[in-house]
Design an enzyme around this catalytic site. Sequence first.
Site, short mmCIF file in Angstrom:
data_model
loop_
_atom_site.label_atom_id
_atom_site.label_comp_id
_atom_site.label_asym_id
_atom_site.label_seq_id
_atom_site.Cartn_x
_atom_site.Cartn_y
_atom_site.Cartn_z
N HIS A 130 0.83 -1.19 0.00
CA HIS A 130 0.00 0.00 0.00
C HIS A 130 0.87 1.26 0.00
O HIS A 130 1.78 1.40 0.82
CB HIS A 130 -0.91 -0.03 1.23
CG HIS A 130 -2.06 0.91 1.14
ND1 HIS A 130 -2.72 1.34 2.26
CD2 HIS A 130 -2.68 1.50 0.10
CE1 HIS A 130 -3.70 2.15 1.91
NE2 HIS A 130 -3.69 2.27 0.59
N ASP B 128 8.55 8.55 -20.01
CA ASP B 128 8.98 8.70 -21.39
C ASP B 128 10.46 8.32 -21.49
O ASP B 128 11.09 7.97 -20.49
CB ASP B 128 8.71 10.13 -21.89
CG ASP B 128 9.42 11.21 -21.08
OD1 ASP B 128 10.50 10.95 -20.50
OD2 ASP B 128 8.90 12.34 -21.04
N HIS C 78 7.07 19.66 -12.40
CA HIS C 78 7.92 18.61 -12.96
C HIS C 78 9.19 18.40 -12.14
O HIS C 78 9.63 17.26 -11.94
CB HIS C 78 8.26 18.93 -14.41
CG HIS C 78 9.01 17.85 -15.11
ND1 HIS C 78 8.51 16.57 -15.27
CD2 HIS C 78 10.25 17.83 -15.67
CE1 HIS C 78 9.38 15.83 -15.92
NE2 HIS C 78 10.45 16.56 -16.17
N TYR D 55 7.00 15.24 -20.88
CA TYR D 55 6.23 15.13 -19.63
C TYR D 55 5.28 13.93 -19.59
O TYR D 55 4.41 13.86 -18.72
CB TYR D 55 5.45 16.42 -19.33
CG TYR D 55 6.33 17.64 -19.26
CD1 TYR D 55 7.15 17.86 -18.16
CD2 TYR D 55 6.36 18.55 -20.31
CE1 TYR D 55 7.97 18.97 -18.10
CE2 TYR D 55 7.19 19.67 -20.25
CZ TYR D 55 7.99 19.87 -19.15
OH TYR D 55 8.81 20.97 -19.08
N ALA D 56 5.43 12.99 -20.50
CA ALA D 56 4.58 11.79 -20.50
C ALA D 56 5.13 10.83 -19.45
O ALA D 56 5.82 9.85 -19.76
CB ALA D 56 4.53 11.16 -21.88
N ASN D 57 4.82 11.14 -18.21
CA ASN D 57 5.29 10.37 -17.06
C ASN D 57 4.15 10.27 -16.06
O ASN D 57 3.37 11.21 -15.90
CB ASN D 57 6.47 11.08 -16.38
CG ASN D 57 7.57 11.44 -17.34
OD1 ASN D 57 8.17 10.58 -17.96
ND2 ASN D 57 7.85 12.73 -17.47
#
Length: 139
Positions: free
Chosen positions: A20, A28, A106, A128-130
């Site tokens: 948990h 990316d 970011h 920023y594709a994270n």
Amino acid sequence: MKRTGLLNSELSYIISKLGHFDALTVCDAGLPIPEGVQRIDLAVSEGIPSFIDVVKAVLMEMELESVELAEEFKDVSSDRHDELISVLEMESAQRGKDIPVDYVRHVNFKLNTKKSVAIVRTGEFTPYANITFKAGVVF
């Protein structure tokens, strides 16, 4: 041989060990991976595998408490961001519960990845594709 679901043994194993609130990041091709955090490098070439495809595969296996995204993702890469939000909304509907989305700058997102159990690198070339998934519990 496993024939359905998440086929990558390393990623499947990591997800099975999460407790948990443990964090798992999918990123990316350019996100720096902190020293000491396990790297699961799936990147083959530009776009292969895509960020969204890996996110969908993780969602098949992982119970979620919440997710974390960079604020900049919304503005800089709005198409991919909107696609991700759509995937998360569909997943929420399927599970019958909300998946809270937390936004951070970011620079803080990158700092927070130090707490991830592992970081999964994709072939995504979208800035920023994270996403960091925070593990939930099934009960």
